[in-house]
Design a protein around this motif. Structure first.
Motif, PDB file in Angstrom:
ATOM      1  N   GLU A  57       9.743  15.981 -20.382  1.00 56.48           N
ATOM      2  CA  GLU A  57       9.294  14.704 -21.111  1.00 56.48           C
ATOM      3  C   GLU A  57       8.368  13.976 -20.181  1.00 56.48           C
ATOM      4  O   GLU A  57       8.826  13.862 -19.035  1.00 56.48           O
ATOM      5  N   SER A  58       7.158  13.462 -20.534  1.00 53.21           N
ATOM      6  CA  SER A  58       6.492  12.725 -19.760  1.00 53.21           C
ATOM      7  C   SER A  58       6.455  10.984 -19.976  1.00 53.21           C
ATOM      8  O   SER A  58       5.973  10.407 -19.106  1.00 53.21           O
ATOM      9  N   GLY A  59       7.687  10.868 -20.862  1.00 48.60           N
ATOM     10  CA  GLY A  59       7.687   9.303 -20.982  1.00 48.60           C
ATOM     11  C   GLY A  59       8.222   8.604 -19.894  1.00 48.60           C
ATOM     12  O   GLY A  59       7.898   7.375 -19.600  1.00 48.60           O
ATOM     13  N   ILE A  60       8.928   9.441 -19.084  1.00 52.88           N
ATOM     14  CA  ILE A  60       9.500   8.457 -17.838  1.00 52.88           C
ATOM     15  C   ILE A  60       8.487   8.346 -16.800  1.00 52.88           C
ATOM     16  O   ILE A  60       8.295   7.189 -16.181  1.00 52.88           O
ATOM     17  N   ASN A 107       3.891   1.769 -15.800  1.00 50.44           N
ATOM     18  CA  ASN A 107       3.819   0.467 -16.249  1.00 50.44           C
ATOM     19  C   ASN A 107       4.647  -0.501 -15.425  1.00 50.44           C
ATOM     20  O   ASN A 107       4.610  -1.666 -15.667  1.00 50.44           O
ATOM     21  N   VAL A 108       5.512   0.038 -14.585  1.00 52.26           N
ATOM     22  CA  VAL A 108       6.556  -0.851 -13.709  1.00 52.26           C
ATOM     23  C   VAL A 108       5.843  -1.346 -12.684  1.00 52.26           C
ATOM     24  O   VAL A 108       6.229  -2.291 -11.890  1.00 52.26           O
ATOM     25  N   TYR A 109       4.542  -0.695 -12.276  1.00 54.97           N
ATOM     26  CA  TYR A 109       3.876  -0.964 -10.791  1.00 54.97           C
ATOM     27  C   TYR A 109       3.612  -2.451 -10.899  1.00 54.97           C
ATOM     28  O   TYR A 109       3.735  -2.799  -9.685  1.00 54.97           O
ATOM     29  N   PRO A 110       3.130  -3.230 -11.785  1.00 54.00           N
ATOM     30  CA  PRO A 110       2.947  -4.801 -11.537  1.00 54.00           C
ATOM     31  C   PRO A 110       4.077  -5.448 -11.077  1.00 54.00           C
ATOM     32  O   PRO A 110       4.215  -6.263 -10.278  1.00 54.00           O
ATOM     33  N   ASP A 147       5.192  -4.327  -7.547  1.00 53.38           N
ATOM     34  CA  ASP A 147       4.271  -5.095  -6.608  1.00 53.38           C
ATOM     35  C   ASP A 147       4.836  -6.275  -6.328  1.00 53.38           C
ATOM     36  O   ASP A 147       4.760  -6.917  -4.938  1.00 53.38           O
ATOM     37  N   SER A 148       5.077  -7.072  -7.342  1.00 53.30           N
ATOM     38  CA  SER A 148       5.363  -8.723  -6.954  1.00 53.30           C
ATOM     39  C   SER A 148       6.808  -8.703  -6.302  1.00 53.30           C
ATOM     40  O   SER A 148       7.215  -9.338  -5.300  1.00 53.30           O
ATOM     41  N   VAL A 149       7.723  -7.665  -6.387  1.00 53.16           N
ATOM     42  CA  VAL A 149       9.033  -7.619  -5.966  1.00 53.16           C
ATOM     43  C   VAL A 149       9.122  -7.345  -4.678  1.00 53.16           C
ATOM     44  O   VAL A 149       9.540  -8.032  -3.608  1.00 53.16           O
ATOM     45  N   ILE A 150       7.920  -6.399  -4.009  1.00 54.29           N
ATOM     46  CA  ILE A 150       7.861  -6.038  -2.928  1.00 54.29           C
ATOM     47  C   ILE A 150       7.487  -7.518  -1.873  1.00 54.29           C
ATOM     48  O   ILE A 150       8.066  -7.604  -0.691  1.00 54.29           O
ATOM     49  N   ALA A 202       0.722  -1.070   0.053  1.00 57.36           N
ATOM     50  CA  ALA A 202       0.030  -0.119   0.083  1.00 57.36           C
ATOM     51  C   ALA A 202       1.023   1.202  -0.086  1.00 57.36           C
ATOM     52  O   ALA A 202       0.541   2.251  -0.764  1.00 57.36           O
ATOM     53  N   LEU A 203       1.990   1.363   0.870  1.00 56.67           N
ATOM     54  CA  LEU A 203       2.829   2.347   0.894  1.00 56.67           C
ATOM     55  C   LEU A 203       3.620   2.685  -0.258  1.00 56.67           C
ATOM     56  O   LEU A 203       3.825   3.834  -0.774  1.00 56.67           O
ATOM     57  N   VAL A 204       4.324   1.761  -0.928  1.00 60.72           N
ATOM     58  CA  VAL A 204       5.431   1.835  -2.175  1.00 60.72           C
ATOM     59  C   VAL A 204       4.523   2.472  -3.096  1.00 60.72           C
ATOM     60  O   VAL A 204       5.277   3.595  -3.772  1.00 60.72           O
ATOM     61  N   PRO A 205       3.434   1.914  -3.729  1.00 62.59           N
ATOM     62  CA  PRO A 205       3.088   2.728  -4.688  1.00 62.59           C
ATOM     63  C   PRO A 205       2.631   4.199  -4.379  1.00 62.59           C
ATOM     64  O   PRO A 205       2.568   5.262  -5.409  1.00 62.59           O
ATOM     65  N   THR A 206       2.211   4.431  -3.260  1.00 64.38           N
ATOM     66  CA  THR A 206       1.917   5.891  -2.862  1.00 64.38           C
ATOM     67  C   THR A 206       2.893   6.682  -3.103  1.00 64.38           C
ATOM     68  O   THR A 206       3.018   7.821  -3.408  1.00 64.38           O
ATOM     69  N   ILE A 207       4.271   5.976  -2.379  1.00 63.08           N
ATOM     70  CA  ILE A 207       5.509   6.870  -2.508  1.00 63.08           C
ATOM     71  C   ILE A 207       5.819   7.089  -3.802  1.00 63.08           C
ATOM     72  O   ILE A 207       6.297   8.326  -4.252  1.00 63.08           O
ATOM     73  N   LEU A 208       6.031   6.223  -4.712  1.00 61.24           N
ATOM     74  CA  LEU A 208       6.277   6.115  -5.851  1.00 61.24           C
ATOM     75  C   LEU A 208       5.567   6.857  -7.020  1.00 61.24           C
ATOM     76  O   LEU A 208       6.053   7.397  -7.799  1.00 61.24           O
ATOM     77  N   TYR A 209       4.365   6.889  -6.860  1.00 55.27           N
ATOM     78  CA  TYR A 209       3.351   7.429  -7.804  1.00 55.27           C
ATOM     79  C   TYR A 209       2.486   8.531  -7.324  1.00 55.27           C
ATOM     80  O   TYR A 209       2.140   9.376  -8.179  1.00 55.27           O
TER      81      TYR A 209
END
Length: 163
Positions: free
Chosen positions: A112-115, A121-124, A127-130, A85-92
């Protein structure tokens, strides 16, 4: 976009938030969009926090009745859920706040908004790596597969089946 705003799509950023109209009046639809995002995300984070705290205290009282193995497993799952719950909040979530509110407080930047799209797109994978990092059994398997020593096995012996 050419008809409505007079902008060529090839020379326009892909994520555009137009906060002010041609007469410098506030576009209420853009402000309503930001308010609705807050109204949707606020209760979600409240529910996450409430359930996390309630689970923590319920686990504290019930954990005494569990075996040591189940105790560690329950703690690992709770830590994994909190991190997920926290990592996506902090990263995104937190980095998106200035991007969404910036145009309303007249902050102008060009980037540039590509980054940002790549990070979304790296979120899934994140989430698994966590989960793999927090649960020690998964860590052991990952270390075992990546840092495994070569084990030479003996060639199989011949087996003859007679009929």
């Amino acid at each position: 976009m050419v008809h409505m705003y007079g902008m060529d799509i090839d020379k326009t950023p892909h994520f555009t938030m137009i906060t002010y109209g041609p007469d410098d009046s506030l576009r209420w639809s853009s402000l309503l969009f930001i308010i609705l995002i807050g109204c949707l995300l606020g209760p979600q984070y409240f529910i996450i926090a409430y359930c996390g705290i309630k689970t923590h205290f319920a686990l504290k009282t019930e954990i005494a009745h569990l075996s040591a193995v189940h105790r560690t497993l329950q703690k690992q799952f709770l830590h994994a859920l909190v991190a997920q719950a926290l990592v996506p909040t902090i990263l995104y979530g937190i980095p998106a706040i200035p991007l969404l509110i910036g145009p309303f407080v007249d902050i102008k930047w060009s980037m540039e908004s590509g980054i940002f799209m790549s990070l979304l797109n790296v979120y899934p994978a994140i989430d698994s790596v966590i989960f793999m990092v927090i649960v020690p059994e998964y860590r052991k398997i990952i270390r075992g597969n990546t840092c495994a020593k070569k084990i030479f096995s003996q060639p199989p012996s011949c087996v003859t089946i007679s009929m």
